[in-house]
Write a protein that holds these residues in place. Structure first.
Motif, PDB file in Angstrom:
ATOM      1  N   ASP A   1       0.816  -1.214   0.000  1.00 27.59           N
ATOM      2  CA  ASP A   1       0.000   0.000   0.000  1.00 27.59           C
ATOM      3  C   ASP A   1       0.845   1.258   0.000  1.00 27.59           C
ATOM      4  N   GLY A   2       2.135   1.089   0.189  1.00 23.36           N
ATOM      5  CA  GLY A   2       3.059   2.221   0.204  1.00 23.36           C
ATOM      6  C   GLY A   2       4.398   1.671   0.664  1.00 23.36           C
ATOM      7  N   ILE A   3       5.415   2.542   0.724  1.00 24.43           N
ATOM      8  CA  ILE A   3       6.720   2.058   1.181  1.00 24.43           C
ATOM      9  C   ILE A   3       6.621   1.696   2.664  1.00 24.43           C
ATOM     10  N   GLY A   4       6.965   0.458   2.993  1.00 24.72           N
ATOM     11  CA  GLY A   4       6.877  -0.005   4.383  1.00 24.72           C
ATOM     12  C   GLY A   4       5.484  -0.466   4.780  1.00 24.72           C
ATOM     13  N   GLU A   5       4.544  -0.441   3.843  1.00 36.60           N
ATOM     14  CA  GLU A   5       3.181  -0.917   4.158  1.00 36.60           C
ATOM     15  C   GLU A   5       2.955  -2.220   3.402  1.00 36.60           C
ATOM     16  N   TYR A   6       3.454  -3.292   4.012  1.00 33.04           N
ATOM     17  CA  TYR A   6       3.471  -4.585   3.349  1.00 33.04           C
ATOM     18  C   TYR A   6       2.656  -5.615   4.121  1.00 33.04           C
ATOM     19  N   GLN A   7       1.803  -6.304   3.387  1.00 33.17           N
ATOM     20  CA  GLN A   7       1.051  -7.395   4.009  1.00 33.17           C
ATOM     21  C   GLN A   7       1.346  -8.670   3.243  1.00 33.17           C
ATOM     22  N   LEU A   8       1.950  -9.623   3.950  1.00 31.54           N
ATOM     23  CA  LEU A   8       2.302 -10.890   3.299  1.00 31.54           C
ATOM     24  C   LEU A   8       1.031 -11.670   2.997  1.00 31.54           C
ATOM     25  N   LEU A   9       0.829 -12.017   1.721  1.00 33.33           N
ATOM     26  CA  LEU A   9      -0.372 -12.755   1.332  1.00 33.33           C
ATOM     27  C   LEU A   9      -0.100 -14.257   1.258  1.00 33.33           C
ATOM     28  N   GLY A  10       1.119 -14.606   0.923  1.00 26.98           N
ATOM     29  CA  GLY A  10       1.486 -16.022   0.804  1.00 26.98           C
ATOM     30  C   GLY A  10       2.943 -16.148   0.438  1.00 26.98           C
ATOM     31  N   GLU A  11       3.529 -17.304   0.757  1.00 27.49           N
ATOM     32  CA  GLU A  11       4.941 -17.502   0.412  1.00 27.49           C
ATOM     33  C   GLU A  11       5.221 -18.981   0.202  1.00 27.49           C
ATOM     34  N   SER A  12       6.447 -19.290  -0.195  1.00 23.25           N
ATOM     35  CA  SER A  12       6.779 -20.690  -0.424  1.00 23.25           C
ATOM     36  C   SER A  12       7.001 -21.393   0.909  1.00 23.25           C
ATOM     37  N   LEU A  13       6.468 -22.605   0.992  1.00 20.15           N
ATOM     38  CA  LEU A  13       6.633 -23.392   2.215  1.00 20.15           C
ATOM     39  C   LEU A  13       7.969 -24.126   2.202  1.00 20.15           C
ATOM     40  N   ASP A  14       8.600 -24.197   1.023  1.00 17.93           N
ATOM     41  CA  ASP A  14       9.923 -24.851   0.959  1.00 17.93           C
ATOM     42  C   ASP A  14      10.848 -24.050   0.044  1.00 17.93           C
ATOM     43  N   ASP A  15      11.222 -24.614  -1.106  1.00 15.44           N
ATOM     44  CA  ASP A  15      12.171 -23.918  -1.982  1.00 15.44           C
ATOM     45  C   ASP A  15      11.583 -22.636  -2.578  1.00 15.44           C
ATOM     46  N   ALA A  16      12.423 -21.632  -2.753  1.00 21.93           N
ATOM     47  CA  ALA A  16      12.022 -20.440  -3.499  1.00 21.93           C
ATOM     48  C   ALA A  16      12.057 -20.793  -4.988  1.00 21.93           C
ATOM     49  N   ALA A  17      11.356 -19.992  -5.804  1.00 15.44           N
ATOM     50  CA  ALA A  17      11.297 -20.290  -7.247  1.00 15.44           C
ATOM     51  C   ALA A  17      12.703 -20.293  -7.862  1.00 15.44           C
ATOM     52  N   GLY A  18      13.516 -19.307  -7.505  1.00 15.19           N
ATOM     53  CA  GLY A  18      14.876 -19.232  -8.054  1.00 15.19           C
ATOM     54  C   GLY A  18      15.710 -20.436  -7.628  1.00 15.19           C
ATOM     55  N   GLU A  19      15.512 -20.834  -6.378  1.00  7.87           N
ATOM     56  CA  GLU A  19      16.222 -21.995  -5.833  1.00  7.87           C
ATOM     57  C   GLU A  19      15.824 -23.252  -6.615  1.00  7.87           C
TER      58      GLU A  19
END
Ligand code: AMP
Ligand code: ZN
Length: 345
Positions: free
Chosen positions: A146-164
């Protein structure tokens, strides 16, 4: 305000000068990829030592290219995490020492905030609010911004990152590090549909990712093919395309879901994997279908660089933030712990 940015969180030494009025003045990068390649991944101790060697010449270079004398800045920003602590300490110590000598403030910047804001350096930057897909070697996250420093995590990887996942899959196929660009290059000559791998966690609701099983599916297919003799160049390309398509489709499905869930139309993709052409095309098509838009940085600013740190640091230094204690260096640092940016009245 003119800011020197220093990035040393992993295997790239990045330095840049950003001016809030004039934009990016100069940037320089040294990639340690050749140093780490024979080990198949980044060796932390070697990374730290090489940052020590590269930083001063790179800084000289950016000041010279910007037509400035060393020290003609109003602040110094450096990556404070997340990353390899030894590598971070090199950049942090250098930044704090220079800021002390030049009598200007220093500020430790969050590496992923740097990535997230990198598209702001482009000609048509995104407006807030937007959904960001952060896809790097260490992170895969969907974030509402919503702005700089206004971050809401919606979801993330439970194991490997995509790049990994790209890197590990490339490794098992005998390709050099980093694997992302290698797989993308090989996939160009792959046969569509020759291998179809799962799209992990797309058959259930939610915005979580999981990429480690996908890598195992490729390993099984690779072993099956190699048990029948040497894997041909065409089969290798077909496997690369099958893997890349599965990752791209998975990321696209989750991004679409995140846009629908938040009701937002703008999507920003950042981090090394956002350089992937197939991912960009797929997300462009998907956002167009929702009458939305996708934003990304130029390829050189998708992977680690000093410009994104100079930019992010400049925004926060302009708002009056600065380090008060010693050098900041954090291996882990959840992005939603960052303070929102409050501009000085
Ligand atoms: P970062 O951690 O943001 O510096 O990005 C590095 C990661 O991005 C590594 O895992 C690379 O394999 C990956 N990467 C870089 N270019 C590409 C590409 N064109 N396609 C897929 N992955 C990529
Ligand atoms: Zn990064």
């Amino acid at each position: 305000m003119r800011v020197l940015g220093i990035e040393t969180s992993c295997d790239e030494t990045g330095v840049a000068l950003y001016d809030s009025e004039r934009g990016l003045l100069a940037d320089a990068l040294f990639s340690q990829i050749d140093l780490h390649r024979i080990y198949g991944g980044v060796v932390p101790e070697l990374a730290s030592r090489d940052h020590v060697k590269r930083l001063v010449p790179l800084m000289r270079e950016v000041f010279e290219r910007a037509g400035l004398q060393p020290g003609e800045v109003d602040g110094v920003a450096y990556t404070a995490g997340p990353g390899l602590v030894g590598a971070l300490l090199v950049g942090g110590a250098c930044a704090r020492a220079l800021a002390f000598a030049w009598d200007v403030p220093a500020l430790g910047v969050h590496h992923m905030e740097g990535h997230l804001l990198a598209p702001m350096l482009e000609e048509a930057p995104p407006q807030f609010p937007f959904v960001a897909l952060l896809v790097s070697g260490g992170h895969t996250q969907l974030v509402r911004v919503d702005g700089i420093g206004e971050y809401q995590l919606l979801g993330e990887s439970l194991d490997d990152a995509a790049g990994e996942a790209f890197d590990k899959t490339a490794k098992l196929m005998g390709l050099p590090y980093p694997g992302g660009p290698e797989i993308a290059r090989l996939a160009e000559s792959g046969t569509p549909g020759a291998f179809v791998f799962p799209r992990p966690m797309t058959d259930r609701p939610g915005l979580e990712f999981s990429f480690s099983g996908l890598k195992t599916s490729v390993l099984n297919a690779w072993q099956q093919c190699s048990s029948a003799g040497e894997v041909s160049a065409q089969v290798q390309a077909d496997l690369a395309l099958g893997f890349e398509t599965a990752v791209v489709e998975t990321l696209t499905i989750k991004c679409r879901r995140a846009l629908k869930q938040t009701g937002l139309k703008r999507l920003v993709i950042a981090g090394g994997v956002s350089a992937n052409q197939r991912l960009r095309s797929s997300l462009e098509k998907m956002t167009a279908g929702l009458k939305g838009e996708v934003f990304y940085a130029r390829p050189a600013f998708c992977t680690d660089n000093g410009a994104m740190i100079a930019y992010a640091g400049c925004q926060r230094l302009l708002a009056g933030q600065q380090d008060v204690s010693g050098i900041e260096a954090r291996a882990r640092w959840p992005m939603d712990q960052l303070p929102p940016l409050q501009l000085k009245a």
